[in-house]
Design a protein around this motif. Structure first.
Motif, PDB file in Angstrom:
ATOM      1  N   PHE A  80       0.840  -1.209   0.000  1.00 36.62           N
ATOM      2  CA  PHE A  80       0.000   0.000   0.000  1.00 36.62           C
ATOM      3  C   PHE A  80       0.866   1.246   0.000  1.00 36.62           C
ATOM      4  CE2 PHE A  80      -1.558   3.270   3.012  1.00 36.62           C
ATOM      5  CZ  PHE A  80      -2.635   3.765   2.301  1.00 36.62           C
ATOM      6  N   LEU A 115      -5.231   7.372  17.949  1.00 36.95           N
ATOM      7  CA  LEU A 115      -6.589   7.708  17.478  1.00 36.95           C
ATOM      8  C   LEU A 115      -7.576   6.633  17.913  1.00 36.95           C
ATOM      9  CD1 LEU A 115      -5.649   8.706  13.814  1.00 36.95           C
ATOM     10  CD2 LEU A 115      -6.474  10.260  15.589  1.00 36.95           C
ATOM     11  N   SER A 264      -8.283  13.987   8.149  1.00 33.13           N
ATOM     12  CA  SER A 264      -9.312  13.984   9.188  1.00 33.13           C
ATOM     13  C   SER A 264     -10.549  14.779   8.780  1.00 33.13           C
ATOM     14  CB  SER A 264      -8.749  14.489  10.523  1.00 33.13           C
ATOM     15  OG  SER A 264      -8.186  15.752  10.385  1.00 33.13           O
ATOM     16  N   ASN A 267     -12.629  13.704   4.376  1.00 32.15           N
ATOM     17  CA  ASN A 267     -13.659  12.678   4.177  1.00 32.15           C
ATOM     18  C   ASN A 267     -14.791  12.786   5.190  1.00 32.15           C
ATOM     19  OD1 ASN A 267     -12.836  11.067   1.940  1.00 32.15           O
ATOM     20  ND2 ASN A 267     -11.141  10.318   3.179  1.00 32.15           N
ATOM     21  N   THR A 268     -14.440  13.165   6.423  1.00 33.48           N
ATOM     22  CA  THR A 268     -15.454  13.163   7.478  1.00 33.48           C
ATOM     23  C   THR A 268     -16.546  14.196   7.184  1.00 33.48           C
ATOM     24  OG1 THR A 268     -13.629  12.671   8.965  1.00 33.48           O
ATOM     25  CG2 THR A 268     -15.733  13.134   9.980  1.00 33.48           C
ATOM     26  N   ALA A 271     -18.940  12.992   4.562  1.00 35.34           N
ATOM     27  CA  ALA A 271     -19.675  11.844   5.128  1.00 35.34           C
ATOM     28  C   ALA A 271     -20.738  12.342   6.106  1.00 35.34           C
ATOM     29  CB  ALA A 271     -18.705  10.899   5.837  1.00 35.34           C
ATOM     30  N   ASN A 363      -9.054   0.683  -2.901  1.00 40.04           N
ATOM     31  CA  ASN A 363      -7.942   0.142  -2.113  1.00 40.04           C
ATOM     32  C   ASN A 363      -6.824  -0.167  -3.089  1.00 40.04           C
ATOM     33  OD1 ASN A 363      -9.628  -1.780   0.482  1.00 40.04           O
ATOM     34  ND2 ASN A 363     -10.185   0.131  -0.440  1.00 40.04           N
ATOM     35  N   PRO A 437     -15.835   1.383   3.575  1.00 40.74           N
ATOM     36  CA  PRO A 437     -15.507   2.790   3.313  1.00 40.74           C
ATOM     37  C   PRO A 437     -14.113   3.172   3.802  1.00 40.74           C
ATOM     38  CG  PRO A 437     -17.013   2.617   5.164  1.00 40.74           C
ATOM     39  CD  PRO A 437     -16.805   1.229   4.656  1.00 40.74           C
ATOM     40  N   GLY A 439     -11.164   1.333   3.703  1.00 41.05           N
ATOM     41  CA  GLY A 439     -10.035   0.553   3.216  1.00 41.05           C
ATOM     42  C   GLY A 439     -10.068  -0.849   3.799  1.00 41.05           C
ATOM     43  N   SER A 440      -8.919  -1.524   3.734  1.00 43.54           N
ATOM     44  CA  SER A 440      -8.929  -2.932   4.142  1.00 43.54           C
ATOM     45  C   SER A 440      -7.578  -3.360   4.681  1.00 43.54           C
ATOM     46  CB  SER A 440      -9.279  -3.792   2.929  1.00 43.54           C
ATOM     47  OG  SER A 440      -8.332  -3.563   1.916  1.00 43.54           O
ATOM     48  N   MET A 444      -5.960  -0.216   6.871  1.00 41.87           N
ATOM     49  CA  MET A 444      -7.266   0.410   7.074  1.00 41.87           C
ATOM     50  C   MET A 444      -7.121   1.746   7.783  1.00 41.87           C
ATOM     51  SD  MET A 444     -10.062  -2.100   8.549  1.00 41.87           S
ATOM     52  CE  MET A 444     -11.651  -1.401   8.638  1.00 41.87           C
ATOM     53  N   ALA A 451     -13.722   9.001  13.371  1.00 39.20           N
ATOM     54  CA  ALA A 451     -14.606   9.558  12.336  1.00 39.20           C
ATOM     55  C   ALA A 451     -16.063   9.192  12.611  1.00 39.20           C
ATOM     56  CB  ALA A 451     -14.180   9.038  10.970  1.00 39.20           C
ATOM     57  N   GLU A 454     -17.368  11.103  15.569  1.00 43.77           N
ATOM     58  CA  GLU A 454     -17.611  12.517  15.239  1.00 43.77           C
ATOM     59  C   GLU A 454     -18.950  12.692  14.539  1.00 43.77           C
ATOM     60  OE1 GLU A 454     -14.039  15.087  13.769  1.00 43.77           O
ATOM     61  OE2 GLU A 454     -13.947  13.155  12.783  1.00 43.77           O
ATOM     62  N   ILE A 455     -19.186  11.830  13.567  1.00 46.49           N
ATOM     63  CA  ILE A 455     -20.430  11.943  12.787  1.00 46.49           C
ATOM     64  C   ILE A 455     -21.621  11.699  13.709  1.00 46.49           C
ATOM     65  CG2 ILE A 455     -21.750  11.009  10.846  1.00 46.49           C
ATOM     66  CD1 ILE A 455     -19.038  10.173   9.603  1.00 46.49           C
ATOM     67  N   ILE A 488     -14.861   9.828   0.110  1.00 43.42           N
ATOM     68  CA  ILE A 488     -16.294  10.125   0.148  1.00 43.42           C
ATOM     69  C   ILE A 488     -16.628  11.131  -0.954  1.00 43.42           C
ATOM     70  CG2 ILE A 488     -18.151  11.064   1.582  1.00 43.42           C
ATOM     71  CD1 ILE A 488     -17.031   8.481   2.738  1.00 43.42           C
TER      72      ILE A 488
HETATM   73  C1  HEM Z   1      -6.316   6.399   5.428  1.00 46.51           C
HETATM   74  C2  HEM Z   1     -11.119   6.649   4.696  1.00 46.51           C
HETATM   75  C3  HEM Z   1     -11.547   9.722   8.462  1.00 46.51           C
HETATM   76  C4  HEM Z   1      -6.775   9.437   9.213  1.00 46.51           C
HETATM   77  C5  HEM Z   1      -7.584   6.182   4.935  1.00 46.51           C
HETATM   78  C6  HEM Z   1      -7.896   5.278   3.836  1.00 46.51           C
HETATM   79  C7  HEM Z   1      -9.237   5.361   3.628  1.00 46.51           C
HETATM   80  C8  HEM Z   1      -9.775   6.300   4.596  1.00 46.51           C
HETATM   81  C9  HEM Z   1     -10.044   4.616   2.567  1.00 46.51           C
HETATM   82  C10 HEM Z   1      -6.896   4.425   3.032  1.00 46.51           C
HETATM   83  C11 HEM Z   1      -6.861   3.009   3.639  1.00 46.51           C
HETATM   84  C12 HEM Z   1      -6.409   1.900   2.697  1.00 46.51           C
HETATM   85  O1  HEM Z   1      -6.256   2.113   1.495  1.00 46.51           O
HETATM   86  O2  HEM Z   1      -6.247   0.768   3.152  1.00 46.51           O
HETATM   87  C13 HEM Z   1     -11.633   7.537   5.629  1.00 46.51           C
HETATM   88  C14 HEM Z   1     -13.023   7.924   5.699  1.00 46.51           C
HETATM   89  C15 HEM Z   1     -13.155   8.796   6.764  1.00 46.51           C
HETATM   90  C16 HEM Z   1     -11.833   8.946   7.349  1.00 46.51           C
HETATM   91  C17 HEM Z   1     -14.115   7.426   4.748  1.00 46.51           C
HETATM   92  C18 HEM Z   1     -14.361   9.511   7.287  1.00 46.51           C
HETATM   93  C19 HEM Z   1     -15.613   9.161   7.060  1.00 46.51           C
HETATM   94  C20 HEM Z   1     -10.304   9.858   9.031  1.00 46.51           C
HETATM   95  C21 HEM Z   1     -10.016  10.624  10.209  1.00 46.51           C
HETATM   96  C22 HEM Z   1      -8.660  10.557  10.420  1.00 46.51           C
HETATM   97  C23 HEM Z   1      -8.112   9.731   9.362  1.00 46.51           C
HETATM   98  C24 HEM Z   1     -11.042  11.371  11.060  1.00 46.51           C
HETATM   99  C25 HEM Z   1      -7.800  11.151  11.492  1.00 46.51           C
HETATM  100  C26 HEM Z   1      -8.191  11.679  12.585  1.00 46.51           C
HETATM  101  C27 HEM Z   1      -6.245   8.640   8.214  1.00 46.51           C
HETATM  102  C28 HEM Z   1      -4.801   8.425   8.030  1.00 46.51           C
HETATM  103  C29 HEM Z   1      -4.666   7.549   6.940  1.00 46.51           C
HETATM  104  C30 HEM Z   1      -6.027   7.251   6.471  1.00 46.51           C
HETATM  105  C31 HEM Z   1      -3.691   9.052   8.869  1.00 46.51           C
HETATM  106  C32 HEM Z   1      -3.357   7.007   6.312  1.00 46.51           C
HETATM  107  C33 HEM Z   1      -2.990   5.703   6.969  1.00 46.51           C
HETATM  108  C34 HEM Z   1      -1.656   5.128   6.476  1.00 46.51           C
HETATM  109  O3  HEM Z   1      -0.859   5.863   5.884  1.00 46.51           O
HETATM  110  O4  HEM Z   1      -1.427   3.918   6.713  1.00 46.51           O
HETATM  111  N1  HEM Z   1      -8.746   6.766   5.390  1.00 46.51           N
HETATM  112  N2  HEM Z   1     -10.950   8.169   6.633  1.00 46.51           N
HETATM  113  N3  HEM Z   1      -9.131   9.327   8.550  1.00 46.51           N
HETATM  114  N4  HEM Z   1      -6.936   7.936   7.259  1.00 46.51           N
HETATM  115 FE1  HEM Z   1      -8.942   7.965   7.036  1.00 46.51          FE
END
Ligand code: HEM
Length: 504
Positions: A80, A115, A264, A267-268, A271, A363, A437, A439-440, A444, A451, A454-455, A488
């Motif tokens: 990834f 988190l 942070s 997407n939130t 959503a 993903n 939504p 990831g996997s 993930m 998130a 929060e919603i 989103i």
């Molecule tokens: C990564 C979705 C909210 C922090 C990701 C990924 C997805 C995602 C799809 C990629 C995962 C993958 O490909 O396996 C979402 C959605 C959110 C949301 C749909 C809200 C509805 C948040 C919030 C935070 C956050 C609130 C932090 C407070 C991160 C970080 C990564 C990430 C730091 C990167 C992780 C890495 O590099 O390994 N998110 N996210 N996300 N998200 Fe979220």
């Protein structure tokens, strides 16, 4: 040159190859116009697995959710971080996290646990206080009549500011930052360019995007952050570890903080909009959810009067079955982390149903070597080193075989006899993953629990304090396909709604 012009040829054992006739660009234009429709069309012609040439990359799409568990398992060959390490620095403006910063990548990953788990409690409490402060100062007006507003703007203003205060802290306890409107405007402008930046279009070709980003980075410079109070442990820990690397300049540290701000809020906020929109446009669902909220408060001995601030604890939020919970993301099926819990798992929620409808994350994994990707006991396909293997769960989320009448919002879709519904089927076989939504596998989203909380907090306050109605004579909100694959989806156009303080 000849290879670039002609592109590659499909080899025996490889999936069908769709190249397009424009060298390098391939099918990028069709894909970026409406990825969902584009992939749907290819699936009809070529089946569930095919490779598409998009902007110089060969992307193998896997659209059969029954094989997801097998693909996710092959993490040794499918990485990834190779993709995100290449794209994120260019997008957010920090230097690549490579050998020049030994240990930084692992250090950053370790901060993600701040988190989750016990750290989620202070984050949730802080978010509650910040949401309440913004709502009380900007929207709660005793005895006021109906107010009219654009829903996406309303959600953005509240969620962006409350999330910002919760993550980065405020100028003093109980105080709000000045310049928040400007910051949000710049963030939105940057966010609008996000799909182009991810497609690696140079920032200098994107008008004022570079200047916007600079303004955002200047807001997050370490010397500013160091004066703020109630900063989350997550951001504090990251600031400390950035300070250990002499070769990271202040502007680089700010760029890392900005990446987290985007993750942070980017997407939130949409959503939250969709979760609110679906409830407000389905008054019968809204009524059930509101009733549940009052029941939970009553169970905790709280008689809601509307005059004092509400502070729903993390435990109370966990009890909100119809809204869904942060712990929901733990369970099997929801992107795939297997965590058992003593507590009864929450039922399906209206938040999950809105995430099913509005999420469009791909993903993405990069093949580390030429290898044979096992799909199931009988099938495998060959992929080449550097190819991008992509799961696209939106196809599954809208598959009528899995979700009858898939375009319709049914707040109780994941509920069955008062318990959580976890059995969803494709071709008669039970799906291991049915809602993705976040990831996997091991990559993930680490912010998923926060998130979802929060919603839920936002909706809880909204439903407790306000009567809400859509204004009449408007078309139904539709999804803008512009960022398909990147998270989103935004609404194609904002919707007007009315709200007034509820009489309790
Ligand atoms: C990564 C979705 C909210 C922090 C990701 C990924 C997805 C995602 C799809 C990629 C995962 C993958 O490909 O396996 C979402 C959605 C959110 C949301 C749909 C809200 C509805 C948040 C919030 C935070 C956050 C609130 C932090 C407070 C991160 C970080 C990564 C990430 C730091 C990167 C992780 C890495 O590099 O390994 N998110 N996210 N996300 N998200 Fe979220």
């Amino acid at each position: 040159v000849l290879f670039v012009i002609r592109g590659r040829k499909r080899r025996h054992g490889e999936p069908p190859l769709i190249k397009g006739w424009i060298p390098y660009v391939g099918k990028a234009l069709e894909f970026s116009r409406d990825a969902h429709r584009f992939l749907e069309g290819l699936q009809e012609t070529h089946g569930d697995v095919f490779t598409v040439h998009i902007a110089g990359k060969y992307m193998t799409f896997i659209l059969d959710p029954l094989v997801y568990p097998n693909v996710i398992k092959q993490s040794r060959q499918l990485d990834f971080h190779e993709f995100s390490n290449k794209v994120s620095p260019v997008t957010f403006g920090y230097p690549p996290v490579d050998h020049r910063f030994p240990g930084l990548k692992e250090d950053i990953s370790r901060t993600f646990k701040l988190l989750q788990g016990d750290s989620l409690t202070p984050l949730t409490e802080s978010m509650m206080g910040n949401l309440m402060m913004v709502l009380r100062q900007d929207h709660l007006e005793e005895g006021g009549g109906w107010r009219s507003c654009s829903m996406f703007q309303f959600c953005y203003a509240i969620m962006f500011e409350a999330t910002f205060l919760t993550m980065y802290g405020g100028p003093a306890p109980g105080q709000r930052h000045s310049g928040m409107d400007q910051l949000r405007e710049n963030f939105i402008k940057f966010d609008n360019m996000f799909p182009l930046l991810i497609a690696q279009i140079p920032i200098w070709l994107l008008g004022r995007t570079s200047a916007n980003r600079e303004m955002l980075l200047n807001y997050l410079l370490p010397k500013k952050l160091s004066h703020w109070t109630n900063t989350s442990q997550f951001i504090k820990r990251r600031s400390e570890l950035f300070d250990r690397y002499d070769s990271l300049r202040d502007i680089d540290k700010a760029a890392h903080h900005f990446a987290v701000l985007w993750a942070s809020a980017g997407n939130t906020t949409p959503a939250t909009f969709w979760a609110m929109y679906y409830l407000v446009s389905h008054p019968e669902a809204l009524q059930v959810v509101r009733q549940e909220l009052h029941d939970v408060l009553k169970l905790s001995g709280v008689e809601f009067s509307g005059s004092e601030d509400v502070a729903l604890s993390r435990e109370q939020l966990d009890r909100l079955l119809c809204l869904g919970t942060g712990s929901h993301a733990n369970k099997r099926g929801f992107g795939g982390l297997h965590v058992t819990t003593e507590r009864p798992l929450p039922t399906e929620s209206s938040i999950n149903e809105s995430l099913r409808l509005c999420s469009s994350s791909m993903n993405i994994r990069v093949a580390q070597e030429d290898f044979s990707l096992r799909l199931d006991a009988e099938r495998s396909v060959d992929v080449r080193k550097g190819d991008v293997v992509t799961l696209y769960p939106k196809r599954m989320h809208l598959d009528p075989d899995i979700y009858p009448d898939p375009e319709t919002f049914r707040f109780d879709r994941y509920m069955q006899d008062g318990a959580e519904k976890t059995d969803f089927y494709k071709d008669g076989q039970k799906l291991k993953y049915y809602l993705m939504p976040f990831g996997s596998g091991s990559t993930m989203c680490p912010g998923r629990y926060f998130a979802l909380n929060e919603i839920k907090q936002f909706l809880s306050l909204l439903l407790l304090y306000f009567d809400l109605e859509l204004e009449e004579g408007q078309a139904r909100a539709t999804l803008d396909p512009g960022r398909a694959g990147l998270g989103i989806l935004l609404p194609a156009a904002d919707v007007r709604f009315r709200y007034r303080m509820r009489r309790v």
